[in-house]
Design a protein around this motif. Structure first.
Motif, PDB file in Angstrom:
ATOM      1  N   MET A   1       0.848  -1.206   0.000  1.00 16.20           N
ATOM      2  CA  MET A   1       0.000   0.000   0.000  1.00 16.20           C
ATOM      3  C   MET A   1       0.878   1.249   0.000  1.00 16.20           C
ATOM      4  SD  MET A   1      -3.309  -0.452   0.144  1.00 16.20           S
ATOM      5  CE  MET A   1      -4.365   0.379   1.303  1.00 16.20           C
ATOM      6  N   LYS A   2       0.635   2.106  -0.965  1.00 10.07           N
ATOM      7  CA  LYS A   2       1.406   3.351  -1.021  1.00 10.07           C
ATOM      8  C   LYS A   2       0.650   4.419  -0.244  1.00 10.07           C
ATOM      9  CE  LYS A   2       3.392   2.739  -5.632  1.00 10.07           C
ATOM     10  NZ  LYS A   2       4.822   2.660  -5.415  1.00 10.07           N
ATOM     11  N   THR A   3       1.322   5.051   0.694  1.00  5.43           N
ATOM     12  CA  THR A   3       0.686   6.133   1.444  1.00  5.43           C
ATOM     13  C   THR A   3       1.203   7.464   0.930  1.00  5.43           C
ATOM     14  OG1 THR A   3       0.330   4.841   3.431  1.00  5.43           O
ATOM     15  CG2 THR A   3       0.481   7.208   3.726  1.00  5.43           C
ATOM     16  N   ILE A   4       0.246   8.307   0.593  1.00  6.61           N
ATOM     17  CA  ILE A   4       0.580   9.646   0.115  1.00  6.61           C
ATOM     18  C   ILE A   4       0.449  10.612   1.287  1.00  6.61           C
ATOM     19  CG2 ILE A   4      -0.523  11.478  -1.264  1.00  6.61           C
ATOM     20  CD1 ILE A   4      -0.744   9.412  -3.482  1.00  6.61           C
ATOM     21  N   GLN A   5       1.352  11.574   1.343  1.00 11.17           N
ATOM     22  CA  GLN A   5       1.282  12.565   2.432  1.00 11.17           C
ATOM     23  C   GLN A   5       1.181  13.975   1.845  1.00 11.17           C
ATOM     24  OE1 GLN A   5       5.006  11.010   4.243  1.00 11.17           O
ATOM     25  NE2 GLN A   5       3.882  11.210   6.171  1.00 11.17           N
ATOM     26  N   ASN A   6       0.674  14.853   2.671  1.00 11.47           N
ATOM     27  CA  ASN A   6       0.665  16.270   2.290  1.00 11.47           C
ATOM     28  C   ASN A   6       2.090  16.822   2.347  1.00 11.47           C
ATOM     29  OD1 ASN A   6      -2.123  16.445   1.953  1.00 11.47           O
ATOM     30  ND2 ASN A   6      -2.461  16.845   4.131  1.00 11.47           N
ATOM     31  N   TYR A   7       2.321  17.870   1.598  1.00 16.75           N
ATOM     32  CA  TYR A   7       3.618  18.564   1.610  1.00 16.75           C
ATOM     33  C   TYR A   7       3.336  19.978   2.111  1.00 16.75           C
ATOM     34  CZ  TYR A   7       7.650  20.971  -0.596  1.00 16.75           C
ATOM     35  OH  TYR A   7       8.763  21.737  -0.866  1.00 16.75           O
ATOM     36  N   ILE A   8       3.639  20.210   3.377  1.00 16.54           N
ATOM     37  CA  ILE A   8       3.303  21.497   3.989  1.00 16.54           C
ATOM     38  C   ILE A   8       4.541  22.032   4.715  1.00 16.54           C
ATOM     39  CG2 ILE A   8       1.873  22.630   5.767  1.00 16.54           C
ATOM     40  CD1 ILE A   8      -0.353  20.607   5.112  1.00 16.54           C
ATOM     41  N   ASP A   9       4.858  23.291   4.461  1.00 13.81           N
ATOM     42  CA  ASP A   9       5.992  23.944   5.117  1.00 13.81           C
ATOM     43  C   ASP A   9       7.293  23.157   4.920  1.00 13.81           C
ATOM     44  OD1 ASP A   9       7.058  26.096   6.361  1.00 13.81           O
ATOM     45  OD2 ASP A   9       6.424  25.553   8.391  1.00 13.81           O
ATOM     46  N   GLY A  10       7.426  22.579   3.747  1.00 21.20           N
ATOM     47  CA  GLY A  10       8.680  21.906   3.410  1.00 21.20           C
ATOM     48  C   GLY A  10       8.786  20.479   3.893  1.00 21.20           C
ATOM     49  N   GLU A  11       7.745  19.963   4.552  1.00 18.94           N
ATOM     50  CA  GLU A  11       7.853  18.569   5.007  1.00 18.94           C
ATOM     51  C   GLU A  11       6.613  17.756   4.657  1.00 18.94           C
ATOM     52  OE1 GLU A  11       8.583  19.221   9.205  1.00 18.94           O
ATOM     53  OE2 GLU A  11       6.426  19.104   9.607  1.00 18.94           O
ATOM     54  N   LEU A  12       6.787  16.445   4.656  1.00 19.10           N
ATOM     55  CA  LEU A  12       5.684  15.529   4.354  1.00 19.10           C
ATOM     56  C   LEU A  12       4.943  15.232   5.651  1.00 19.10           C
ATOM     57  CD1 LEU A  12       7.633  13.195   1.924  1.00 19.10           C
ATOM     58  CD2 LEU A  12       6.022  15.009   1.334  1.00 19.10           C
ATOM     59  N   ARG A  13       3.629  15.390   5.618  1.00 25.14           N
ATOM     60  CA  ARG A  13       2.836  15.232   6.849  1.00 25.14           C
ATOM     61  C   ARG A  13       1.586  14.412   6.584  1.00 25.14           C
ATOM     62  NH1 ARG A  13       2.244  21.455   8.967  1.00 25.14           N
ATOM     63  NH2 ARG A  13       4.486  21.931   9.074  1.00 25.14           N
ATOM     64  N   ASN A  14       1.174  13.665   7.593  1.00 24.62           N
ATOM     65  CA  ASN A  14      -0.135  13.015   7.547  1.00 24.62           C
ATOM     66  C   ASN A  14      -1.214  14.066   7.794  1.00 24.62           C
ATOM     67  OD1 ASN A  14       1.034  10.560   7.134  1.00 24.62           O
ATOM     68  ND2 ASN A  14       0.898   9.907   9.258  1.00 24.62           N
ATOM     69  N   PRO A  15      -2.462  13.786   7.376  1.00 24.83           N
ATOM     70  CA  PRO A  15      -3.521  14.784   7.630  1.00 24.83           C
ATOM     71  C   PRO A  15      -3.807  14.879   9.129  1.00 24.83           C
ATOM     72  CG  PRO A  15      -4.449  12.748   6.757  1.00 24.83           C
ATOM     73  CD  PRO A  15      -2.967  12.587   6.679  1.00 24.83           C
ATOM     74  N   GLN A  16      -4.087  16.094   9.580  1.00 21.13           N
ATOM     75  CA  GLN A  16      -4.329  16.337  11.018  1.00 21.13           C
ATOM     76  C   GLN A  16      -5.433  15.442  11.568  1.00 21.13           C
ATOM     77  OE1 GLN A  16      -3.450  19.464  13.110  1.00 21.13           O
ATOM     78  NE2 GLN A  16      -1.622  19.264  11.852  1.00 21.13           N
ATOM     79  N   GLY A  17      -6.504  15.294  10.799  1.00 20.30           N
ATOM     80  CA  GLY A  17      -7.657  14.531  11.296  1.00 20.30           C
ATOM     81  C   GLY A  17      -7.512  13.028  11.097  1.00 20.30           C
ATOM     82  N   ASN A  18      -6.366  12.615  10.541  1.00 18.96           N
ATOM     83  CA  ASN A  18      -6.103  11.196  10.281  1.00 18.96           C
ATOM     84  C   ASN A  18      -7.208  10.527   9.449  1.00 18.96           C
ATOM     85  OD1 ASN A  18      -4.301   9.094  10.438  1.00 18.96           O
ATOM     86  ND2 ASN A  18      -5.280   8.194  12.247  1.00 18.96           N
ATOM     87  N   GLN A  19      -7.774  11.288   8.517  1.00 18.95           N
ATOM     88  CA  GLN A  19      -8.792  10.733   7.606  1.00 18.95           C
ATOM     89  C   GLN A  19      -8.106  10.416   6.267  1.00 18.95           C
ATOM     90  OE1 GLN A  19     -12.253  10.362   8.381  1.00 18.95           O
ATOM     91  NE2 GLN A  19     -11.323  10.720  10.394  1.00 18.95           N
ATOM     92  N   TRP A  20      -8.471   9.279   5.700  1.00 16.96           N
ATOM     93  CA  TRP A  20      -7.806   8.825   4.473  1.00 16.96           C
ATOM     94  C   TRP A  20      -8.843   8.376   3.448  1.00 16.96           C
ATOM     95  CZ3 TRP A  20      -2.485   9.252   4.416  1.00 16.96           C
ATOM     96  CH2 TRP A  20      -1.871   9.446   5.662  1.00 16.96           C
ATOM     97  N   MET A  21      -8.441   8.403   2.198  1.00 16.84           N
ATOM     98  CA  MET A  21      -9.292   7.858   1.121  1.00 16.84           C
ATOM     99  C   MET A  21      -8.490   6.797   0.366  1.00 16.84           C
ATOM    100  SD  MET A  21     -10.978  11.260  -0.506  1.00 16.84           S
ATOM    101  CE  MET A  21      -9.407  12.020  -0.783  1.00 16.84           C
TER     102      MET A  21
END
Ligand code: NDP
Length: 481
Positions: A1-21
């Motif tokens: 399973m490939k997990t995609i992360q957000n790119y915010i402020d120069g770093e890769l982050r999981n979503p704050q609410g830990n909700q995924w699609m």
């Protein structure tokens, strides 16, 4: 399973609410990864990061911004094969198409605007001996770039490159249906050393993440490519807040073929303009109008060639037709074939879901390329955007009739004209209500030219200095001599 992360402020982050699609591979129909369903808090973090980055980025010398973008373009070139495969898996398009069109174009989009910013000059207006005006074109601030699934990295970079080159900081959202290459791009941005917060990529769906972006008060401009309904929604949201808007929307493009055309060239190009990327290019010519005297010959030859086009595994370098992007899109396209039949159309070839024998892709979303005749020009099949491997063919007797049918739709993105008669080519192009007209060619793109649609196909123009003008605010400075 490939997990995609957000790119915010120069770093890769999981979503704050830990909700995924789920991220689904359209050629297998199976889930192969998960993507963040980002909410207001993720968008807020992205906007704040962009705001913090803006003062330094907007005053960074343009030559340095240009250098940063060229480093990013180099990395896209270096990782082109991986990006092409990722695009093919995510979107269902043939890997050969991704390798020859999508990824090279993403690289050249960035290189083009890295170069263009070096040549972007302001005007001066001199009032005899009394005053001098000059135009100060300033970056806007934090801007949004929202792109669709059909040409994922290609259209994503087409927006972010001019925004960044002009000195803006960006909050961008790719389509949730094809997020993979934008995610890989964020990793390349880190490798390229793009300053933190200059580009933020927030993943999620339209109603949650997209809405949070377009309604954010600190986002001053929105560059959007996607469907006309979504564009109308964004316009309703953004207009009362006076956000600058560039909207590149749907199309229902005519392909007008006169009997005097260069027949072989027309035929091979019309195959591409009908079915490239499974017909999922906003510029595909889905309504083919053929001069009466050529109609039967064209029909026979075209249908013979289309019938030979076979869908196949997008990962196979020999495949020319892959999967359409999703199950719901496949169902929508097939529902239009059904509608065409109800409207009196005759399906000359295709028109069905294909279940490949190869078990690995037997659950994929494949449609056989479809040609339909016998429809009125003003029926729903000929008026509404299908955005799949479905074209209609219709005879015409006069130039006036062809123009009338071509212009009858609410859309006005592009048109193709096939004729050897020079004056007719110019005359017809001038009469067509489209932002782009190709004569004896299709999808030839010079990145310096204005790109965009009229009527329900959009507002504003992208490309060349048009894009840099969109992403800057013009201030007139007047000095008394
Ligand atoms: P959509 O309009 O469904 O989506 C486009 C983008 O907008 C996606 O990232 C989508 O997110 C996002 N979005 C959806 N709802 C909202 C919202 N309420 N607020 C903010 N963002 C939102 O288009 P498609 O992705 O289906 O793309 C196909 C369409 O794009 C066709 O109509 C095609 O003609 C058009 N197009 C136009 C082009 C042009 O240059 N004129 C070029 C290419 C395509 P998500 O997908 O995650 O929901």
């Amino acid at each position: 399973m490939k997990t995609i992360q957000n790119y915010i402020d120069g770093e890769l982050r999981n979503p704050q609410g830990n909700q995924w699609m789920d991220n689904i591979n359209p050629s297998t129909g199976k889930v192969y990864g998960r993507i963040p369903l980002s909410d207001n808090s993720d968008v807020e973090n992205a906007v704040q990061a962009a705001k913090r980055a803006f003062p330094a980025w907007s005053t960074t010398p343009y030559t340095e911004r240009s250098r940063c973008l060229n480093v990013l373009a180099d990395l896209i070139g270096k990782h082109a094969a991986d990006l092409a495969l990722a695009e093919s898996i995510d979107n269902g398009k043939p890997v050969s198409l991704a390798a020859h069109v999508d990824i090279p174009r993403a690289e050249s989009n960035i290189r083009f605007f890295a170069s263009a910013i070096n040549h972007y000059a302001s005007e001066a207006h001199i009032m005899e001996n009394t005053h001098v005006n000059y135009t100060n074109r300033k970056p806007i601030g934090v801007v949004a770039c929202i792109s669709p699934w059909n040409l994922p990295l290609y259209l994503f970079t087409w927006k972010i490159a001019p925004a960044l080159a002009a000195g803006n900081c960006v909050v961008a959202k790719p389509s949730e249906i094809t997020p993979q290459t934008a995610y890989l791009l964020s990793r390349l941005c880190i490798e390229a050393g793009l300053p933190n917060g200059v580009l933020n990529i927030v993943h999620g769906d339209g109603p949650t993440t997209g809405n949070a972006i377009i309604s954010h008060p600190d986002i001053k401009a929105i560059s959007f490519t996607g469907g006309t309904n979504t564009g109308a929604h964004i316009a309703r949201e953004a207009a009362p807040k006076f956000k600058k808007l560039s909207l590149e929307l749907g199309g229902k493009n005519p392909n007008i073929i006169f009997a005097d055309c260069d027949y072989d060239k027309m035929l091979s190009t019309t195959l591409r303009s009908s079915f490239a990327n499974q017909g999922q290019i906003c510029l595909c010519g889905s309504r083919i109008f053929v001069e009466e005297s050529l109609y039967e010959k064209f029909k026979t030859d075209f249908v013979a060639k289309v019938s030979k086009m076979k869908v196949g595994d997008p990962k196979d370098p020999k495949t020319k037709m892959g999967a359409v992007v999703s199950k719901s899109h496949m169902e929508k396209v097939l529902s239009y074939v059904q509608l065409a039949k109800e409207e009196g159309g005759k399906v000359l070839c295709g028109g069905e879901q294909v279940i490949p024998e190869n078990e690995e892709i037997s659950g994929g979303f494949f449609i056989s390329p479809t040609v339909i005749e016998g429809l009125k020009f003003d029926c729903r099949t000929n008026q509404e955007e299908i955005f799949g491997p479905v074209v209609t063919i219709t005879p015409f007797s006069t130039e006036e009739e062809a123009i009338k049918m071509a212009n009858s739709v609410e859309y006005g993105l592009s048109a193709t004209i096939w004729t050897q008669e020079l004056s007719r080519a110019h005359r017809v192009a001038n009469e067509l209500q489209t932002g782009i007209a190709w004569i004896n060619c299709w999808l030839v793109r010079d990145l310096r030219t204005p790109f965009g649609g009229t009527k329900s196909s959009g507002v504003g123009r992208e490309g060349g200095f048009e894009a840099l003008r969109f992403f800057t605010e013009a201030q007139n400075v007047c000095i008394e001599l």
